[in-house]
Design an enzyme around this catalytic site. Sequence first.
Site, PDB file in Angstrom:
ATOM      1  N   HIS A  94       0.815  -1.220   0.000  1.00 14.28           N
ATOM      2  CA  HIS A  94       0.000   0.000   0.000  1.00 14.28           C
ATOM      3  C   HIS A  94       0.848   1.270   0.000  1.00 14.28           C
ATOM      4  O   HIS A  94       0.308   2.369  -0.107  1.00 14.28           O
ATOM      5  CB  HIS A  94      -0.929   0.000   1.211  1.00 14.28           C
ATOM      6  N   ASP A 118      -2.455   1.662  -4.611  1.00 11.17           N
ATOM      7  CA  ASP A 118      -3.708   2.024  -3.949  1.00 11.17           C
ATOM      8  C   ASP A 118      -4.746   0.925  -4.164  1.00 11.17           C
ATOM      9  O   ASP A 118      -4.664   0.149  -5.126  1.00 11.17           O
ATOM     10  CB  ASP A 118      -4.234   3.353  -4.500  1.00 11.17           C
TER      11      ASP A 118
END
Length: 442
Positions: free
Chosen positions: A415, A419
Site C-alpha cells: 500500500h 492504492d
Amino acid sequence: MARVDVLMPQMGESIAEGTLSKWLKKVGDPVKRDEPLFEISTDKVDAEIPAPAAGVLAEIKVQQGQTVPVQTVVGVLETEAGAAVPAPAKPEPPKAAPPPPSAPPAPKPDPAKAAPAVRPSGRPADGDGGGVQTAEQRLRTKSTPLVRKIAAEHRVDISRIPGSGYAGRVTKQDILGYIEQAPTRTPTHDAPRTTHVGSVEHPAVDPWPGDRVEPWSKIRKITADHMVMSKRVSAHVASFFEVDFTRVAQLRAKAKQTYAERGVTLTFLAFIAKACAENLRNHPIVNAAVSGDSTIYRADVNIGIAVALDWGLIVPVIKHADELSLIGIARAINDLGERARTKKLLPDDIQRGTFTITNPGGFGPFAGIPIINQPQVAILGVGAIEKRPKVVTAADGTDSIAIRTTGMLTMSYDHRVVDGADADKFLADVKKLLQEFPEGAV
C-alpha cells in the site's frame, strides 16, 4: 589409477560460496560420470551436482552442512587412467614486453589528466580514488547481490568489513555481524533517507523433554528471513475476488488431451498466469518495485510461480510471460516445476521476477493471504477451484441456483505504492478475462 578433484561449482556469476547440503555417495562407492554426486545450496538455488568422471569416491574433504568458497575441492575420485576430466588450467597473466633499447623513458602521467584504469570489459576498475585494485581487493568488494543489497540498505562500505570468505570476501554472516555490532548513529535532519530493515533475529525457545529439534536447511532459513523482512518493509493490504471458472473449466476439458499429446499438462494455473500476463502491462503499478523513495516500473513482465517442495519453497520465474501463448505458459509452468522438484534449476531461473503467483488451492483452502515476494509490490494467491452453488441471473432478469466452478483470487499488495483502486482494477480485469476467456486463445 588417476585422481580427480571434485570442486564446489559456481552456480552463477555473482555466487561466491555454496553449502554442501548432502553427499549422495559414500567413500568407496562407485560413481558413473554425470551421476548425481552431492547436493549444494546457495543464496539462489539448490541443485544436484554430477560427478565429473566415472570412478570411485576415494575421499570426502568437505562434510555435509559446511559452507565453502566456489572452486574448493570437496572430494576426490579415483578413476581409470584416461577417464579423468582435468580442470582447465588457469591462464597465466601475460608478461609485459620489455621496451626497445632505444625507446626514451615514458613521461610521468599528469594525475589531473590521467584516465581511470579500465577492465577488459571497458568499465573503469573499482577502487578508492579510481586506482587499480589487486585481485584480493576486488574479491572483497565484489560480493553477492544479497550482501551488496544489505550494505546499501545500511549505508555500509563493504571494503571496511573483515571478510571470512575466500581472499577476505565478505559473506552474509560477516555483514550482518558487522551491522549488529556497529554503534547506532543519530540521524541528522539533512541526512538522506534510506530504507533500514535491520537483520532478522528469530527468538530462541527451549525444547521440552521428548521434543525433536531440527536445524533449518539453508533454503528454510532464507525463506524465513525473507518473509519476516517483507512484512517489515511493505504495508501489506489484500483484496479478494471470487471468479467463475466455469468457462475455463469447459475450455480446459476440451483441450487437455490435445495439450497432453504435445507433452504439456494444462492446468487452471496456466489460465490464471495468462490472464495476469495479459493485464500486468495495462496496470504497470502492479508490475513494479520500490527502491528507497522511488518506484521502478518494470519493462518486462516476468511472473514467478511459487513451488512447494518437501524441503522448502522456491519461486522460479517465467520470463517475458506476456509474449507467450497459453500453451507456452503451460509448458513453462510444467518445466520449471519439474526442475524445481528435481533440483535442476539454474540461478537465472529464480531471478528477475516482477509479479508472483502462489497456488495453495491445490491443498484445499478456500483462500489465503500471501506475503509479498520482495522487492515486488504484489502477489496473487489462488484458492481451491471447485463446484459450488451460485445464484445465476438470466438474460430476462430472473434468478436461479446453478452449479458453477468457482474459486477465490487473493492479491496482497504494497500500500506504499499500490492504492486499493489500482489493485482492484487489475483484479477486475483478470477476473473478466478468465470468465470470458476466448476459445481461440486456447
